[in-house]
Design an enzyme around this catalytic site. Structure first.
Site, PDB file in Angstrom:
ATOM      1  N   ALA A 102      -0.096  -6.722   9.827  1.00 18.76           N
ATOM      2  CA  ALA A 102      -1.394  -6.226   9.381  1.00 18.76           C
ATOM      3  C   ALA A 102      -2.565  -6.892  10.091  1.00 18.76           C
ATOM      4  O   ALA A 102      -3.631  -6.297  10.240  1.00 18.76           O
ATOM      5  CB  ALA A 102      -1.527  -6.424   7.869  1.00 18.76           C
ATOM      6  N   ARG A 146      -1.695 -10.237   2.639  1.00 14.93           N
ATOM      7  CA  ARG A 146      -1.433 -11.580   2.112  1.00 14.93           C
ATOM      8  C   ARG A 146      -2.417 -12.631   2.610  1.00 14.93           C
ATOM      9  O   ARG A 146      -2.268 -13.798   2.285  1.00 14.93           O
ATOM     10  CB  ARG A 146      -0.003 -12.005   2.466  1.00 14.93           C
ATOM     11  CG  ARG A 146       1.058 -11.155   1.779  1.00 14.93           C
ATOM     12  CD  ARG A 146       2.451 -11.576   2.170  1.00 14.93           C
ATOM     13  NE  ARG A 146       3.455 -10.865   1.415  1.00 14.93           N
ATOM     14  CZ  ARG A 146       3.890  -9.648   1.712  1.00 14.93           C
ATOM     15  NH1 ARG A 146       3.402  -9.024   2.768  1.00 14.93           N
ATOM     16  NH2 ARG A 146       4.812  -9.049   0.982  1.00 14.93           N
ATOM     17  N   GLN A 167       5.137  -3.580  11.699  1.00  8.18           N
ATOM     18  CA  GLN A 167       5.252  -3.505  10.255  1.00  8.18           C
ATOM     19  C   GLN A 167       4.140  -2.634   9.662  1.00  8.18           C
ATOM     20  O   GLN A 167       4.115  -2.401   8.459  1.00  8.18           O
ATOM     21  CB  GLN A 167       5.169  -4.917   9.659  1.00  8.18           C
ATOM     22  CG  GLN A 167       6.317  -5.819  10.075  1.00  8.18           C
ATOM     23  CD  GLN A 167       6.089  -7.261   9.647  1.00  8.18           C
ATOM     24  OE1 GLN A 167       5.453  -8.037  10.345  1.00  8.18           O
ATOM     25  NE2 GLN A 167       6.610  -7.616   8.483  1.00  8.18           N
ATOM     26  N   HIS A 223       8.285  -0.187   8.832  1.00 12.50           N
ATOM     27  CA  HIS A 223       7.985   0.095   7.422  1.00 12.50           C
ATOM     28  C   HIS A 223       7.524   1.525   7.202  1.00 12.50           C
ATOM     29  O   HIS A 223       6.922   1.836   6.177  1.00 12.50           O
ATOM     30  CB  HIS A 223       6.951  -0.902   6.905  1.00 12.50           C
ATOM     31  CG  HIS A 223       7.474  -2.306   6.846  1.00 12.50           C
ATOM     32  ND1 HIS A 223       6.666  -3.407   6.630  1.00 12.50           N
ATOM     33  CD2 HIS A 223       8.730  -2.791   6.982  1.00 12.50           C
ATOM     34  CE1 HIS A 223       7.403  -4.502   6.644  1.00 12.50           C
ATOM     35  NE2 HIS A 223       8.652  -4.156   6.852  1.00 12.50           N
ATOM     36  N   CYS A 258      10.089  13.762   0.134  1.00 14.90           N
ATOM     37  CA  CYS A 258      10.520  14.065  -1.226  1.00 14.90           C
ATOM     38  C   CYS A 258      11.678  13.148  -1.604  1.00 14.90           C
ATOM     39  O   CYS A 258      12.650  13.022  -0.850  1.00 14.90           O
ATOM     40  CB  CYS A 258      10.955  15.531  -1.329  1.00 14.90           C
ATOM     41  SG  CYS A 258      11.663  15.954  -2.943  1.00 14.90           S
ATOM     42  N   CYS A 299       7.073  18.210  -4.735  1.00 10.20           N
ATOM     43  CA  CYS A 299       7.638  18.850  -3.548  1.00 10.20           C
ATOM     44  C   CYS A 299       7.606  20.364  -3.725  1.00 10.20           C
ATOM     45  O   CYS A 299       8.018  20.895  -4.766  1.00 10.20           O
ATOM     46  CB  CYS A 299       9.068  18.372  -3.341  1.00 10.20           C
ATOM     47  SG  CYS A 299       9.956  19.185  -2.000  1.00 10.20           S
ATOM     48  N   CYS A 302      11.544  21.715  -3.842  1.00 15.19           N
ATOM     49  CA  CYS A 302      12.466  21.486  -4.958  1.00 15.19           C
ATOM     50  C   CYS A 302      11.798  20.966  -6.220  1.00 15.19           C
ATOM     51  O   CYS A 302      12.471  20.805  -7.251  1.00 15.19           O
ATOM     52  CB  CYS A 302      13.580  20.526  -4.528  1.00 15.19           C
ATOM     53  SG  CYS A 302      13.044  18.798  -4.396  1.00 15.19           S
ATOM     54  N   THR A 320       1.229 -11.256  11.869  1.00 18.29           N
ATOM     55  CA  THR A 320       2.184 -11.055  10.796  1.00 18.29           C
ATOM     56  C   THR A 320       2.475 -12.378  10.112  1.00 18.29           C
ATOM     57  O   THR A 320       2.611 -13.414  10.775  1.00 18.29           O
ATOM     58  CB  THR A 320       3.499 -10.431  11.304  1.00 18.29           C
ATOM     59  OG1 THR A 320       4.484 -10.455  10.248  1.00 18.29           O
ATOM     60  CG2 THR A 320       4.051 -11.147  12.517  1.00 18.29           C
ATOM     61  N   ASN A 347      -1.273 -15.824  15.077  1.00 21.63           N
ATOM     62  CA  ASN A 347      -1.616 -15.516  13.698  1.00 21.63           C
ATOM     63  C   ASN A 347      -2.606 -16.545  13.186  1.00 21.63           C
ATOM     64  O   ASN A 347      -2.468 -17.736  13.471  1.00 21.63           O
ATOM     65  CB  ASN A 347      -0.363 -15.524  12.803  1.00 21.63           C
ATOM     66  CG  ASN A 347      -0.578 -14.806  11.495  1.00 21.63           C
ATOM     67  OD1 ASN A 347      -0.938 -13.622  11.486  1.00 21.63           O
ATOM     68  ND2 ASN A 347      -0.360 -15.489  10.381  1.00 21.63           N
TER      69      ASN A 347
END
Length: 253
Positions: free
Chosen positions: A23, A35, A102, A122, A130, A155, A158, A196, A221
Site C-alpha cells: 500500500a 497499517r 498486494q 490480493h 459471485c 448476482c 443466480c 509493504t 519502507n
C-alpha cells in the site's frame, strides 16, 4: 556511497529484478495505507469487517456499507505516481522480472506496466465475483446498480452474494497467482520489497524465498518490517522519493 546509490548500482548490474509492492507505493496517489500511523485500520480497526469474509456473508449491513465504500473508494479516481512510473522505466530497461503487488488499485497497469508482468496477489477492485456461481463482471456495472438504489446488489445470474474480486480475510490467495509469484521470487538476482509492512502471509514469505535463491533483497519502507534482518539493504525513506532514485538510472543501462 549512500544506500540509495548502492542499491541503484545493484539495479544496474541486475539481470532480473522482481518487485513486491504494498500500500505504501500508492499513498502518493491519494490511497491511504492500512497499517501505517494514519492507516485505514489503524484509525478504525472495525473497518476490517468490510473485508472479512465471514462478516461479509452473514451481515447484510456490512455488505451495504461495503458497497458504499466501493462507490467512494479513492482507487476509482487515483492516478499513478512517480514510483509507479519508475517501475515502467525498469520494465523498459529489460530488467523487470515481475511486479508482485498486494494492492487492488490497478495503478501498475495504468502506469504502463505490461499486465502479463503484474501478479495481483490480493485480487482487483476492478471486478466483482459471485460467491455462489463464481461469475465475474465489471465493478462499474455493480456500482451503477448501487447508484440506482440497490443497496446490496445480488448476482444477476443466480441471485448469489456479490463481492469485490479482492481476497478477503478468511479467503485463500489464487494458487496460480501465488505460484507465479513464487517463481518470480526464486528467479531473480535482485528482489525489491516496496511500501509493504511484510506482515501478511503468504506475501511476507516472498523476500525469504528470494534470499534462499541467493538474490539480493532490498526493503524500501518508511516503517520497520519483520523481514528487515534478512535484507541486504533497508531504505527507510518515502517510497515516492526512494524508488525513482534507485530505478531512474536503469533506462540508460
Amino acid at each position: 556511497m549512500t544506500g540509495v546509490e548502492q542499491v541503484a548500482g545493484w539495479v544496474r548490474a541486475a539481470r532480473a529484478v522482481t518487485v513486491l509492492t504494498g500500500a505504501g507505493i500508492s499513498t502518493d496517489s491519494g490511497i491511504p495505507d492500512f497499517r501505517g500511523p494514519r492507516g485505514v485500520w489503524t484509525r478504525d480497526p472495525s473497518a476490517q469487517r468490510f473485508v472479512t469474509i465471514d462478516a461479509y456473508v452473514t451481515d447484510p449491513e456490512v455488505r451495504r456499507r461495503a458497497w458504499q465504500g466501493r462507490r467512494n473508494h479513492p482507487a476509482r479516481t487515483a492516478r499513478p505516481n512517480a514510483a509507479h512510473r519508475a517501475l515502467v522505466d525498469l520494465e523498459r530497461s529489460g530488467r523487470l522480472r515481475a511486479v508482485l503487488t498486494q494492492n487492488i488499485d490497478g495503478l501498475h497497469q495504468k502506469a504502463g506496466n505490461d499486465p502479463a508482468l503484474v501478479a495481483e496477489l490480493h485480487g482487483s477492485l476492478a471486478e466483482v465475483v459471485c460467491l455462489s456461481c463464481a461469475e465475474r463482471s465489471p465493478m462499474t456495472l455493480a456500482l451503477d446498480r448501487v447508484a440506482g438504489g440497490e443497496a446490496d446488489p445480488p448476482c444477476l445470474s443466480c441471485g448469489g452474494i456479490l463481492k469485490s474480486a479482492v481476497v478477503f480475510f478468511g479467503e485463500s490467495l489464487d494458487p496460480g497467482v501465488f505460484a507465479a509469484a513464487r517463481r518470480a521470487a526464486l528467479d531473480c538476482d535482485l528482489f525489491l520489497a516496496v511500501g509493504t509492512s511484510l506482515t501478511v502471509a503468504p506475501a511476507s514469505e516472498l523476500p525469504g524465498l528470494a534470499a534462499s535463491a541467493r538474490a539480493r533483497v532490498v526493503i524500501v519502507n518508511a516503517e520497520p518490517t519483520p523481514v528487515d534482518g534478512l535484507a541486504d539493504a533497508v531504505l527507510a525513506e518515502p517510497v515516492g522519493e526512494a524508488l525513482p532514485a534507485i530505478l531512474s538510472p536503469t533506462t540508460s543501462g
